[in-house]
Motif scaffolding. Structure first.
Motif, short mmCIF file in Angstrom:
data_model
loop_
_atom_site.label_atom_id
_atom_site.label_comp_id
_atom_site.label_asym_id
_atom_site.label_seq_id
_atom_site.Cartn_x
_atom_site.Cartn_y
_atom_site.Cartn_z
N THR A 21 46.80 -19.97 19.82
CA THR A 21 46.57 -18.52 19.90
C THR A 21 45.47 -18.08 18.94
N LEU A 22 45.53 -18.57 17.69
CA LEU A 22 44.49 -18.24 16.72
C LEU A 22 43.11 -18.66 17.23
N TYR A 23 43.02 -19.88 17.75
CA TYR A 23 41.74 -20.39 18.23
C TYR A 23 41.18 -19.51 19.34
N GLN A 24 42.04 -19.12 20.27
CA GLN A 24 41.58 -18.30 21.38
C GLN A 24 41.17 -16.89 20.93
N VAL A 25 41.95 -16.31 20.04
CA VAL A 25 41.63 -14.98 19.52
C VAL A 25 40.29 -15.03 18.78
N MET A 26 40.09 -16.06 17.96
CA MET A 26 38.83 -16.18 17.23
C MET A 26 37.66 -16.35 18.20
N ASN A 27 37.85 -17.14 19.25
CA ASN A 27 36.78 -17.32 20.23
C ASN A 27 36.38 -15.99 20.87
N LEU A 28 37.35 -15.18 21.22
CA LEU A 28 37.06 -13.89 21.84
C LEU A 28 36.31 -12.97 20.88
N ALA A 29 36.77 -12.92 19.63
CA ALA A 29 36.11 -12.06 18.64
C ALA A 29 34.70 -12.54 18.34
N PHE A 30 34.53 -13.85 18.18
CA PHE A 30 33.21 -14.37 17.83
C PHE A 30 32.24 -14.30 19.00
N ALA A 31 32.73 -14.35 20.22
CA ALA A 31 31.84 -14.16 21.37
C ALA A 31 31.23 -12.76 21.33
N ASP A 32 32.03 -11.78 20.94
CA ASP A 32 31.49 -10.42 20.77
C ASP A 32 30.49 -10.37 19.63
N ARG A 33 30.80 -11.06 18.54
CA ARG A 33 29.84 -11.12 17.42
C ARG A 33 28.50 -11.67 17.89
N ASP A 34 28.56 -12.75 18.64
CA ASP A 34 27.34 -13.45 19.04
C ASP A 34 26.45 -12.61 19.95
N PHE A 35 27.03 -11.59 20.59
CA PHE A 35 26.23 -10.77 21.51
C PHE A 35 25.95 -9.37 20.99
N TYR A 36 26.90 -8.76 20.27
CA TYR A 36 26.81 -7.33 19.97
C TYR A 36 26.46 -6.98 18.52
N TYR A 37 26.51 -7.92 17.58
CA TYR A 37 26.32 -7.56 16.18
C TYR A 37 24.85 -7.63 15.79
N GLY A 38 24.43 -6.71 14.93
CA GLY A 38 23.07 -6.68 14.44
C GLY A 38 22.90 -5.58 13.40
N ASP A 39 21.66 -5.34 13.00
CA ASP A 39 21.33 -4.36 11.96
C ASP A 39 21.56 -2.94 12.48
N PRO A 40 22.51 -2.19 11.90
CA PRO A 40 22.80 -0.84 12.42
C PRO A 40 21.72 0.18 12.12
N TYR A 41 20.74 -0.19 11.29
CA TYR A 41 19.65 0.72 10.96
C TYR A 41 18.48 0.59 11.93
N PHE A 42 18.63 -0.29 12.92
CA PHE A 42 17.62 -0.47 13.96
C PHE A 42 18.28 -0.27 15.32
N PRO A 43 17.58 0.38 16.25
CA PRO A 43 18.12 0.46 17.62
C PRO A 43 18.05 -0.92 18.27
N PRO A 44 18.93 -1.16 19.25
CA PRO A 44 19.95 -0.29 19.81
C PRO A 44 21.19 -0.20 18.90
N GLU A 45 21.97 0.85 19.08
CA GLU A 45 23.16 1.05 18.26
C GLU A 45 24.28 0.12 18.71
N GLU A 46 24.85 -0.60 17.78
CA GLU A 46 25.94 -1.52 18.09
C GLU A 46 27.20 -0.73 18.52
N PRO A 47 27.93 -1.23 19.52
CA PRO A 47 29.10 -0.51 20.04
C PRO A 47 30.35 -0.75 19.19
N MET A 48 30.27 -0.40 17.90
CA MET A 48 31.34 -0.74 16.98
C MET A 48 32.64 0.01 17.29
N GLU A 49 32.52 1.24 17.77
CA GLU A 49 33.73 2.00 18.10
C GLU A 49 34.54 1.29 19.18
N GLY A 50 33.85 0.83 20.21
CA GLY A 50 34.53 0.11 21.28
C GLY A 50 35.06 -1.24 20.83
#
Length: 613
Positions: free
Chosen positions: A323-352
């Motif tokens: 379960t831990l492995y799968q949960v981490m995979n799901l969270a890190f997949a989002d990291r790998d696509f959506y995370y970046g510098d919030p002071y540059f566009p586009p705005e990261e969808p952190m609320e979602g």
């Protein structure tokens, strides 16, 4: 019968977790606690406390000492911190990550035949961030002068007995170090001999760095003599580093080696004092820095796990680890696509991304019977305002990354070394209520030293991508911060400090911190037990260093895991690499509100060390 047997196994696993022995004793303190990556640096923190400094002063003293000791970072690296201010009851974020310099564009690196910026050398460097972070924390929240806080580091730069870990790291890296004049002169103190690096216990001297640190103290002294306040005088040292003669030599020395820094790059860079992001897990508020580091993955994982009775599964049972492995995979997949510098566009969808509803939908994707190698980022825009502007990339994301996958392999030594690169940790707390959690990094050996400053430059540029289809939020651009792995952590309970915790090690950081947190909260371990506890490390997410490749299904586990757990995980599609240690090293402080004391934990893996009083 099978159900009864499973319950009994889970019970005994949980009891074993709670009652396990530790190799190192827990730390106890009533007045203060100082923990970091090297014994000498922890001593520097204790010296600051003994002189009457608060936790911020001590953290800055330890930061200066670890940088001087090349404790998997240097003075030209980056610093990120969370600070609990007892006067306001708020957690503050410190963003002192450097930026890509002028001319650093995807086209520039692609023309050099690179798929990503390099791992080493001047073209791997973002602008220095650690000095600015130290000056800002000290000026805004500390009580002491820069001269007093830097005194241990200045003495160490003049000469200190180097420990085996760093000395041997220099020796292993000497072929690359020889390529860079100023690095060669500092590190290879026995040039031409069989061993060119210092020997363990040898006095290691850094004359150029010593001179640089004295210049910072001199700038502060002149400002004080001119009638400036303590804060203004510290910022005078900031100006000398980023706009004065130190900056000029950093730029000259970097460009001499083919780097891109300009004086304008250093002048325009700034530290941000930020509001961190947080989530509540079963009554505990957990704080992390936002999308410019990977910290929110821990919050996403906790949001998912809140929907699962992990304690009922049993500590390190097959179901729990899967379960831990799968949960981490799901969270890190989002990291790998959506995370970046919030002071540059586009705005990261952190609320979602941090939405509890989003977590409930993501956790439904877990297959209870086998590892899913084709883990995709989700679509958090369904849980906040706006439309996903990169759905076209998202639909092709797995096809793009599939070429990187090597599912038949366990990570080799080179991949693992890059996956766990860099960083140290600093944990400090005092009786007044100040708490500081820091994960400084960058400029690890082998570092390119910028001219005659003694300052080793960051290697963080490699965490950018050059192709928007890989992560449209983290594409290289001048003035932009790369999405880093660095991730200090603070947790409050009933509005008061509960845990301060962090770990070194690149992409493993929030994996082992998640398990540490659950060990304390769900399985009742002390912080020392939790730092030493057996855990797992997934290599399925994209590496933030080197070639950014993932290794789906690859998992590192401690060699004392029960054989039936290993067999069951292999049947579920995991490729297991057994090691003596997998836990960190984690450093942490637990706040005993009943007795008004501190419990400190420092991993039995590595050289991390703490002192309390």
């Amino acid at each position: 019968m099978r159900i009864i047997l499973t319950i009994l196994i889970c019970f005994f696993l949980s009891e074993a977790a709670i009652s396990q022995k530790t190799e190192k004793p827990p730390l106890h303190g009533r007045h203060w606690m100082a923990i970091t990556g090297k014994p000498l640096a922890a001593t520097a923190g204790s010296m600051i406390f003994q002189q009457g400094g608060n936790a911020v002063d001590a953290a800055c003293g330890m930061l200066a000492a670890t940088c001087t000791m090349w404790d998997v970072l240097s003075w030209g690296g980056e610093t990120q911190a969370l600070i609990y201010n007892p006067n306001t009851g708020k957690v503050i974020g410190i963003n002192a990550l450097g930026v890509a310099p002028t001319g650093a564009t995807p086209e520039y690196y692609k023309e050099k035949g690179m798929d990503f910026p390099p791992e080493f050398g001047p073209l791997a460097a973002v602008t220095p961030g650690t000095p600015g972070g130290l000056f800002t924390m000290l000026a805004e929240y500390g009580t002491m002068s820069l001269a007093d806080v830097l005194a241990p580091a200045i003495e160490m730069a003049e000469g200190y007995p180097i420990e085996a870990q760093t000395a041997n790291s220099i020796e292993r890296s000497k072929d690359r170090i020889r390529e860079w004049k100023y690095s060669r002169d500092v590190f290879l103190v026995h040039q031409g001999e069989e061993r060119e690096a210092p020997h363990a216990g040898e006095i290691f001297r850094q004359a150029d760095l010593h001179a640089t640190l004295l210049k910072l103290v001199e700038a502060e002294k002149k400002a004080l003599e001119g009638g400036k306040s303590r804060k203004e005088a510290i910022y005078a040292a900031y100006d000398r580093f980023y706009r004065g003669d130190i900056a000029e030599e950093i730029v000259r020395g970097t460009r001499e080696g083919g780097g891109l820094f300009t004086m304008e790059d250093l002048d325009k860079w700034q530290v941000y004092i930020e509001e961190p992001v947080s989530t509540n897990y079963k009554g505990i508020d957990v704080y992390k820095l936002t999308s410019w580091v990977q910290g929110p993955v821990l919050l996403q994982a906790l949001n998912m796990l809140e929907n699962i009775d992990v304690k009922e599964m049993g500590y390190n049972s097959t179901r729990y680890l899967h379960t831990l492995y799968q949960v981490m995979n799901l969270a890190f997949a989002d990291r790998d696509f959506y995370y970046g510098d919030p002071y540059f566009p586009p705005e990261e969808p952190m609320e979602g991304l941090l939405s509890k509803d989003y977590a409930r939908e993501r956790v439904k994707l877990i297959n209870p019977d086998k590892n899913e190698e084709e883990v995709m980022p989700g679509d958090p825009y369904k849980y906040q305002e706006g439309e996903n502007p990169f759905r076209n990339y998202l639909e092709k994301w797995y096809d793009k990354s599939a070429a990187l996958f090597e599912p038949a392999q366990i990570p080799d030594a080179e991949h693992e070394a890059s996956f766990t690169a860099g960083t140290t940790t600093i944990q400090a707390a005092d009786a007044e209520g100040w708490v500081v959690s820091v994960t400084p990094s960058g400029g690890w050996v082998p570092a390119y030293i910028a001219g005659k400053t003694g300052v080793g430059l960051s290697q963080r540029m490699q965490s950018f991508v050059l192709d928007a289809s890989e992560n449209p939020y983290n594409v290289l651009e001048p003035g932009k911060r790369p999405r880093a792995t660095l991730t200090p952590s603070l947790a409050l309970k009933d509005g008061k400090p509960f845990l301060s915790f962090a770990v070194q090690g690149g992409d493993i950081q929030d994996q082992v911190l998640l398990q540490f947190f659950l060990n304390v909260v769900e399985f009742g371990m002390t912080v020392q037990e939790a730092t030493e506890a057996a855990n797992i490390i997934s290599f399925q997410m994209r590496n933030s260093f080197g070639d950014h490749s993932p290794k789906p299904g690859s998992v590192q586990m401690r060699n004392d895991m029960p054989p039936w757990v290993l067999d069951e995980l292999r049947e579920m599609g995991y490729r297991i690499d057994l090691r003596k240690h997998t836990s960190g090293p984690i450093n942490a402080i637990y706040f005993d509100t009943e007795n008004k004391t501190f419990w400190g934990g420092s991993s039995n893996y590595g050289e991390d060390y703490g002192i309390g009083w």
